[in-house]
Structures are given as structure tokens and as C-alpha cells.
Motif scaffolding. Structure first.
Motif, PDB file in Angstrom:
ATOM      1  N   UNK A 159      -1.753 -19.884  -8.617  1.00 28.69           N
ATOM      2  CA  UNK A 159      -1.843 -21.242  -8.348  1.00 28.69           C
ATOM      3  C   UNK A 159      -1.860 -21.630  -6.775  1.00 28.69           C
ATOM      4  N   UNK A 160      -1.539 -22.616  -6.424  1.00 27.49           N
ATOM      5  CA  UNK A 160      -1.491 -23.023  -5.016  1.00 27.49           C
ATOM      6  C   UNK A 160      -0.311 -22.774  -4.113  1.00 27.49           C
ATOM      7  N   UNK A 161      -0.506 -22.348  -3.159  1.00 26.35           N
ATOM      8  CA  UNK A 161       0.773 -21.697  -2.543  1.00 26.35           C
ATOM      9  C   UNK A 161       0.431 -22.077  -0.840  1.00 26.35           C
ATOM     10  N   UNK A 162       1.597 -22.555  -0.125  1.00 27.46           N
ATOM     11  CA  UNK A 162       1.554 -22.786   1.229  1.00 27.46           C
ATOM     12  C   UNK A 162       2.581 -22.074   1.770  1.00 27.46           C
ATOM     13  N   UNK A 163       2.362 -21.479   3.162  1.00 30.76           N
ATOM     14  CA  UNK A 163       3.458 -20.446   3.693  1.00 30.76           C
ATOM     15  C   UNK A 163       3.206 -20.397   5.104  1.00 30.76           C
TER      16      UNK A 163
END
Length: 326
Positions: A159-163
Motif C-alpha cells: 500500500x501507500x506509505x510516506x516517510x
């Protein structure tokens, strides 16, 4: 000798009454005109703020979906490419080391935009994941001591992941990734890009189409501008740079000031300073007429854009002037 005009008592009463009526209605009309104008201006500013808020939410939502879909499309395509390589390993045509090497070569072939690429994290040991594939060979084998966010990647898997990531000799920067999970090798891999690359991944045409469908009064319009002052979307001036625009009456470089204020608020992590409203004067491009406008703006951090709504306040005076004249 000037002949004096003699008025009867009745005529004096009529004249004094008429003058009284004219004074009452005249003064009342002036006061009413001012009150109505002030009220309409406040209503216009409120409506502009509400419209700006709605457009900002719409644009931000479309931007995020566009980024997700773009990264997901790349990740899904590469996931399909891994399957035949893994099948060769299962049939004994390739060793596991050879298969992983071919998968790495496949992933590293695909780069997009200025900073977009594919990466894979080896999560065989979820407590100590390591980089399995990266465009920078020096980072292959690096673990969570340098990139703590990898633990979360191994937990989410897909899935979508921001870091946020800090590469050697660089400041900390925000990244986005769409991940796919390859169960046989316990790899979380996907397409990733830095936030400053996001604007290149956006379908701006679809956003402009959505903006054109928003119902606004004839005295208002919406625009999108990057932080260099370039109008990415505007009913009449798209492609023009308005960073050095100044108020023709006060000489205030209000657009540059607006951009500087937003940039400072972003660096200081002050969300309140990333939106606001300014009132200024503008001159019609093909006329000498100067009019008053109010601009309500909001910052879109995903793409480093400013979305705004402009309303011409002087157009409010036209119906009031007609009423006053009548």
C-alpha cells in the motif's frame, strides 16, 4: 435692483417640507449605501474563503490520488515482471542468487521523474530489515540503524506509505512509496519518489478540468501557482510568471511577499502561515482601470503549489451604484 421673491406661508411650508424630505432621503441613502457595500464586501470575502477551502481540499485530494495511482501503476507493472524470473528459479533454470540479481536489474532499469526509482527491502528478519535493492549500491545491505522507517515498511508490507529519509550529505526529505509484497523472499518493494518530484507525477489537465467545473460567481476565479510564481492554471494568464507583480497604487510586491510568507511558514512547520488572504489593487491588462481584489490562498505541500481564489470587490459596487442612482 434685485427683486426679492415673496413666498406665501403655504409655499414656505411646502418648500421646507420638500427640503427636509430630500435631506432625510439623501443622508439615509448615503448611509444605507455604505452599510450595504460593507456588508457585501464581508460576504464576498467569506464566500471567497469558503470557496478557496473547498478547492484546496479538492486539489489536494486529486494530487494525492494521482501520486498514489502513478506509484501503484509502476509497482504493479514491476511485480508482474518478477513472476517469470521467479518461475525460472522454481524450475531450476536459475539459482536463487541469480534470480534475485535479475530482479534487482529489472527494478533498477525503471527510473521516473528527477528522483523516482524502485527499491526493495528484505524483511526476512522483521526486527532487522535491510535494503535488498537500491539505485545507490552503497546502500544495499544497510539496515534500520540508518533507515528506521524500514521497520514500518516491513509491518505494512503493501500500500501507500510516506516517510522521511536522510541520505548521506543531504537534508531530511519526505518521500512517498507504493509497496508490493513478494512473499517467497519476504521483500517489500515499490516505486518511491521525493516530495519535490511529486509535481511531475500529477495529471494537471484533470485538475484543471475539475477546477473549471466549480461554480463560482462571475467576479471570482481560481488559479494554481508554483512557488516560483509560475501560473500552472489560470483562466487567462496560464504560463505567465506573476512573482514580481506589484500593487499599482501602493507599490507593494504582494505576490513575492505571499510566497516568502508561505515558504517561511513551511520551513518553520507553521500550518497557520500556509494559508491566508490579502487585499490589493490590480490594473486591467488592456485598460487603465484599477480595481480592488481579494485573494484567498492555501499551500499544497505535496506539490509545492499555491491554490487560490481571486474576487473582484469593485464589481460589488455596480449594483449598489444603480440602486443609489435610482
Amino acid at each position: 435692483m434685485t427683486k426679492s421673491i415673496s413666498l406665501s406661508l403655504k409655499q414656505k411650508l411646502i418648500l421646507s417640507s420638500a427640503l427636509g424630505v430630500l435631506l432625510v432621503f439623501g443622508f439615509g441613502g448615503i448611509v444605507t449605501n455604505g452599510l450595504i457595500h460593507e456588508r457585501l464586501v464581508e460576504q464576498a470575502k467569506t464566500q471567497t474563503e469558503l470557496t478557496s477551502s473547498g478547492i484546496h481540499a479538492m486539489v489536494q485530494g486529486m494530487v494525492l490520488n494521482s501520486i498514489k495511482n502513478y506509484l501503484k501503476g509502476i509497482s504493479d507493472t514491476q511485480f508482474e515482471g518478477i513472476q517469470p524470473i521467479y518461475a525460472q528459479y522454481l524450475t531450476g533454470q536459475l539459482t536463487e542468487t541469480q534470480a534475485k540479481q535479475q530482479v534487482a536489474e529489472l527494478l533498477l532499469q525503471h527510473q521516473f521523474g528527477k528522483t523516482g526509482y524502485l527499491v526493495a527491502i528484505d524483511c526476512a528478519d522483521p526486527s532487522a530489515p535491510v535494503v535488498a535493492v537500491h539505485m545507490n549500491p552503497d546502500l544495499v545491505g544497510v539496515g534500520i540503524d540508518q533507515f528506521p522507517f524500514m521497520r514500518e515498511q516491513c509491518r505494512l508490507r503493501q500500500g501507500y506509505f510516506e516517510f522521511e529519509v536522510k541520505l548521506p550529505d543531504q537534508d531530511e526529505r519526505l518521500k512517498s512509496m507504493w509497496m508490493r509484497w513478494f512473499e517467497p523472499w519476504k521483500w517489500a518493494f515499490g516505486a518511491t519518489a521525493f516530495r519535490d518530484n511529486h509535481a511531475e507525477l500529477i495529471d494537471l489537465r484533470s485538475i484543471e478540468t475539475a477546477l473549471s467545473s466549480v461554480e463560482m460567481s462571475t467576479r471570482s476565479y481560481a488559479f494554481i501557482m508554483d512557488m516560483q510564481g509560475l501560473l500552472l492554471s489560470d483562466p487567462e494568464r496560464k504560463g505567465q510568471n506573476i512573482l514580481d507583480t506589484v500593487d499599482p497604487i501602493t507599490g507593494d510586491p504582494f505576490m513575492r511577499r505571499l510566497v516568502n510568507d508561505v515558504r517561511a511558514a513551511t520551513l518553520q512547520n507553521r500550518p497557520a502561515g500556509q494559508q491566508g488572504a490579502i487585499q490589493y489593487h490590480a490594473q486591467a491588462p488592456r485598460a487603465q482601470q484599477i480595481y480592488t481584489q481579494v485573494l484567498n490562498y492555501r499551500y499544497v505541500p505535496e506539490t509545492d503549489w499555491i491554490v487560490g481564489v481571486v474576487t473582484n470587490l469593485d464589481q460589488l459596487s455596480q449594483p449598489i451604484g444603480q440602486i443609489r442612482n435610482i
